[in-house]
Design a protein around this motif. Structure first.
Motif, mmCIF file in Angstrom:
data_model
loop_
_atom_site.group_PDB
_atom_site.id
_atom_site.type_symbol
_atom_site.label_atom_id
_atom_site.label_comp_id
_atom_site.label_asym_id
_atom_site.label_seq_id
_atom_site.Cartn_x
_atom_site.Cartn_y
_atom_site.Cartn_z
ATOM 1 N N PRO A 125 0.725 -1.253 -0.096
ATOM 2 C CA PRO A 125 -0.056 0.008 0.026
ATOM 3 C C PRO A 125 0.998 1.475 -0.097
ATOM 4 C CG PRO A 125 0.053 -0.991 2.265
ATOM 5 C CD PRO A 125 0.960 -1.738 1.499
ATOM 6 N N TRP A 126 0.257 2.344 -0.226
ATOM 7 C CA TRP A 126 1.053 3.650 -0.402
ATOM 8 C C TRP A 126 0.035 4.830 -0.089
ATOM 9 C CZ3 TRP A 126 5.976 4.351 -1.982
ATOM 10 C CH2 TRP A 126 6.619 5.654 -1.983
ATOM 11 N N THR A 127 0.577 5.579 0.634
ATOM 12 C CA THR A 127 -0.406 6.788 1.537
ATOM 13 C C THR A 127 0.151 8.105 1.126
ATOM 14 O OG1 THR A 127 -1.194 5.113 2.889
ATOM 15 C CG2 THR A 127 -1.599 7.331 3.360
ATOM 16 N N VAL A 128 -0.393 9.004 0.761
ATOM 17 C CA VAL A 128 0.217 10.335 0.428
ATOM 18 C C VAL A 128 -0.490 11.192 1.648
ATOM 19 C CG1 VAL A 128 0.452 12.320 -0.870
ATOM 20 C CG2 VAL A 128 0.232 10.155 -1.837
ATOM 21 N N GLU A 129 0.325 11.790 2.328
ATOM 22 C CA GLU A 129 -0.519 12.754 3.664
ATOM 23 C C GLU A 129 -0.321 14.264 2.832
ATOM 24 O OE1 GLU A 129 -0.862 11.692 6.759
ATOM 25 O OE2 GLU A 129 -1.487 13.643 7.398
ATOM 26 N N GLY B 174 -4.979 15.217 5.479
ATOM 27 C CA GLY B 174 -4.917 14.081 6.112
ATOM 28 C C GLY B 174 -4.169 13.099 4.923
ATOM 29 N N PRO B 175 -4.204 11.696 5.474
ATOM 30 C CA PRO B 175 -3.744 10.663 4.586
ATOM 31 C C PRO B 175 -4.839 10.311 3.397
ATOM 32 C CG PRO B 175 -4.549 9.545 6.599
ATOM 33 C CD PRO B 175 -4.664 11.187 6.720
ATOM 34 N N VAL B 176 -4.213 10.224 2.124
ATOM 35 C CA VAL B 176 -5.009 9.748 1.057
ATOM 36 C C VAL B 176 -4.226 8.391 0.590
ATOM 37 C CG1 VAL B 176 -6.443 10.391 -0.943
ATOM 38 C CG2 VAL B 176 -5.341 12.120 0.624
ATOM 39 N N ASP C 100 -7.229 5.703 -3.539
ATOM 40 C CA ASP C 100 -8.375 6.406 -3.555
ATOM 41 C C ASP C 100 -7.978 7.470 -4.617
ATOM 42 O OD1 ASP C 100 -10.595 7.517 -2.343
ATOM 43 O OD2 ASP C 100 -9.633 8.543 -0.661
ATOM 44 N N ILE C 101 -6.794 7.984 -4.610
ATOM 45 C CA ILE C 101 -6.451 8.945 -5.584
ATOM 46 C C ILE C 101 -6.868 8.619 -7.086
ATOM 47 C CG2 ILE C 101 -4.351 9.985 -6.625
ATOM 48 C CD1 ILE C 101 -2.960 10.268 -4.068
ATOM 49 N N LEU C 102 -6.161 7.200 -7.260
ATOM 50 C CA LEU C 102 -6.443 6.772 -8.650
ATOM 51 C C LEU C 102 -7.946 6.735 -8.921
ATOM 52 C CD1 LEU C 102 -3.805 3.919 -8.843
ATOM 53 C CD2 LEU C 102 -3.961 5.983 -10.245
ATOM 54 N N SER C 103 -9.101 6.365 -7.758
ATOM 55 C CA SER C 103 -10.344 6.236 -8.344
ATOM 56 C C SER C 103 -10.799 7.802 -8.460
ATOM 57 C CB SER C 103 -11.012 5.467 -7.076
ATOM 58 O OG SER C 103 -10.901 6.223 -5.744
ATOM 59 N N ARG C 104 -10.414 8.563 -7.859
ATOM 60 C CA ARG C 104 -11.010 10.008 -7.930
ATOM 61 C C ARG C 104 -10.116 10.821 -9.205
ATOM 62 N NH1 ARG C 104 -11.356 11.681 -1.646
ATOM 63 N NH2 ARG C 104 -12.507 13.742 -2.660
ATOM 64 N N MET C 105 -9.169 10.646 -9.399
ATOM 65 C CA MET C 105 -8.585 11.583 -10.727
ATOM 66 C C MET C 105 -8.815 10.686 -12.008
ATOM 67 S SD MET C 105 -6.802 13.843 -9.058
ATOM 68 C CE MET C 105 -8.016 14.118 -7.734
ATOM 69 N N GLU C 106 -8.624 11.786 -12.927
ATOM 70 C CA GLU C 106 -8.961 11.383 -14.468
ATOM 71 C C GLU C 106 -7.547 11.247 -14.888
ATOM 72 O OE1 GLU C 106 -10.675 13.056 -18.508
ATOM 73 O OE2 GLU C 106 -11.630 13.817 -16.582
ATOM 74 N N ILE C 107 -7.176 9.879 -15.359
ATOM 75 C CA ILE C 107 -5.737 9.723 -15.842
ATOM 76 C C ILE C 107 -5.954 9.994 -17.267
ATOM 77 C CG2 ILE C 107 -3.966 7.958 -16.189
ATOM 78 C CD1 ILE C 107 -4.578 8.539 -13.394
ATOM 79 N N GLU C 108 -4.913 10.871 -17.646
ATOM 80 C CA GLU C 108 -4.851 11.125 -19.220
ATOM 81 C C GLU C 108 -3.351 11.048 -19.651
ATOM 82 O OE1 GLU C 108 -5.335 15.345 -20.009
ATOM 83 O OE2 GLU C 108 -5.354 15.683 -18.009
#
Lengths: 301, 202
Positions: free
Chosen positions: A84-88, A97-99, A103-111
């Motif tokens: 796992p990897w967490t970004v504070e 807070g920690p993300v 979570d990041i990948l599911s919420r960001m649009e990858i291009e």
């Protein structure tokens, strides 16, 4: 909101690997025969944006956490645990807070972004990144009014990052951007390249890519992002303040004290590759020059 | 015959042409690697570094000949000229790769020599090497006489120190290896201090 900036190059411009390798083999044998010494004028102008091969991009890296040799990251980064990897995300944000990376990948649009990468050491590559705009992540956290800078920090884990056992640099690696630089649509957080998850030696699982700045600004394997009201300290600036500035914008007219920045060598061209002219802001002048209007770029190197 | 004598006898059996030939093959091999992908995707920088590394190693060997003979009795003196000329050859290769394949432009080569201290120091070391290499033959010993010839060749001490300084200064950070080279070279030069004092005491 993704897609603020449109690539004029798409995945179709990425030469399929097989063809590319063949072409290179041909070039190499021609060169060896002494016939391939002349390079097309387009390449000499730096107008030719053919991406480097996956091998180029993943075997020639500066990632001192794994050693100072160019092949050290490819050799030693395999042992890094990236999941796992967490970004504070902290500092002047509404939702600190920690993300988690998931979570990041599911919420960001990858291009897809095909960018030039110019190292401060005067070599360069063209890299087909996948990622999302940093602005989207910062907006997710909610940037507060007083924030003026963004500070980044790389993972500190000497047991998996052998370079951190030696005091080559002041660990952990830290970098920073002005908020307007961080919010610029060219500034992305990369999560992959060539359609594959980001290889560890390239800064997995999450790295910054600021294509108009020297490569050392594009901090790898990020674990902390802090919004702040003062200019953050940065690792290379601390190591050599006369040699590496906070801005580190690619600029052919401002030399590094120990070498010229006027030209660069595109990696992958072999022993007889010609140098090409380095472009102001690495060729992104139209997009970013306005950020620095009125600033003395020799003073703010 | 003691073991030292046997080693020395064996060393004397090695013909000079073999030392020159094998030594000269190393840069050729590097060039072959560079042309065939053996030096990675950015072979110019790799070749430049490999040749510089070779040059400083050869300088260390040359500087070690006298102290090693004094401490162990093992003598490489009969191969010292070949080793020294090989070191010069490696420096020339290093310089040519830098100028022709890396910088690629005479104006910029000159600008680097005058503007960049680590390159200036490397060039000074190269210029000092020229008279040493040019007099590495029996005719020069006869023409200069032993005292003058010896003094010319004492330039090697300065060349070694300058070479190590050049190596340290080219790094982006403080790396262990170049510092070790400097320490070893300073140590080898220090063994000459009594001789140097005798030479120039007058």
């Amino acid at each position: 909101m993704a897609g603020r900036w449109k690539n004029d190059l798409t995945l179709d411009d990425v030469t399929p690997r097989g063809i590319y390798l063949n072409r290179r083999q041909m070039l190499t044998s021609l060169t060896a025969a002494g016939l391939g010494l002349s390079v097309s004028p387009a390449a000499a102008q730096g107008a030719d944006l053919e991406p480097n091969t996956f091998e180029d991009i993943t075997s020639y890296n500066n990632f001192y956490e794994f050693g100072t040799g160019k092949s050290d990251p490819a050799e030693y980064a395999g042992q890094l645990t990236t999941s796992p990897w967490t970004v504070e995300i902290d500092g002047l944000v509404d939702r600190p807070g920690p993300v988690s990376m998931d979570d990041i990948l599911s919420r960001m649009e990858i291009e897809e972004r095909i960018y030039r990468l110019r190292c401060v050491e005067a070599w360069s590559m063209v890299i087909p990144w996948q990622g999302f705009e940093l602005a989207d992540l910062l907006e997710m956290a909610g940037v507060q009014d007083g924030a003026q800078f963004v500070a980044f920090q790389t993972l500190l884990r000497p047991e998996e990052m052998p370079g951190q056992k030696r005091p080559i640099l002041d660990w952990p690696y830290i970098e920073g951007l002005r908020l307007d630089e961080a919010m610029h649509p060219l500034t992305i957080m990369a999560t992959g390249l060539y359609g594959k998850p980001l290889p560890n030696q390239n800064g997995a699982p999450l790295r910054l890519v600021v294509p108009w700045k020297y490569g050392f600004k594009s901090i790898k394997s990020i674990v902390r992002i802090t919004l702040t009201d003062r200019q953050p300290e940065t690792t290379w600036n601390l190591a050599g303040p006369d040699e590496y500035g906070f801005y580190a914008n690619v600029n052919p007219n401002v030399d590094h004290p120990r070498w010229s920045q006027a030209t660069e060598r595109r990696v992958g061209g072999g022993l007889f590759s010609r140098r090409i002219d380095t472009m102001m802001f690495n060729g992104y002048e139209d997009e970013v020059a306005s950020l620095y209007r009125g600033m003395d770029l020799a003073e703010n190197y | 015959m003691t073991r030292t004598q046997r080693v020395n006898a064996a060393l004397r059996q090695v013909p000079s042409w073999a030392v020159y030939g094998l030594g000269a093959l190393i840069p050729v091999y590097y060039l072959y690697l560079g042309l065939t992908g053996g030096l990675g995707v950015e072979p110019v920088n790799a070749l430049e570094r490999a040749l510089g590394d070779l040059a400083i190693k050869a300088l260390v060997v040359v500087l070690a000949v006298t102290p090693v003979r004094r401490w162990t009795g093992i003598s490489l003196v009969m191969h010292r000229r070949a080793l020294g000329l090989l070191a010069f050859f490696y420096v020339v290769c290093h310089l040519l790769v830098w100028a022709l394949l890396d910088v690629q432009d005479f104006g910029r080569v000159w600008a680097d020599i005058v503007k960049r201290p680590y390159i200036s120091i490397g060039m000074i070391a190269f210029v000092l090497l020229l008279p040493v290499a040019a007099t590495s033959n029996n005719l020069s010993i006869r023409k200069l006489g032993p005292v003058r010839w010896r003094r010319v060749h004492m330039l090697t001490y300065a060349i070694g120190v300058l070479g190590a300084a050049h190596y340290i200064m080219v790094q982006k950070t403080w790396e262990a290896e170049p510092l070790i080279y400097l320490a070893v070279i300073l140590g080898l030069v220090a063994t000459r201090l009594p001789a140097l004092r005798r030479e120039f005491a007058s």
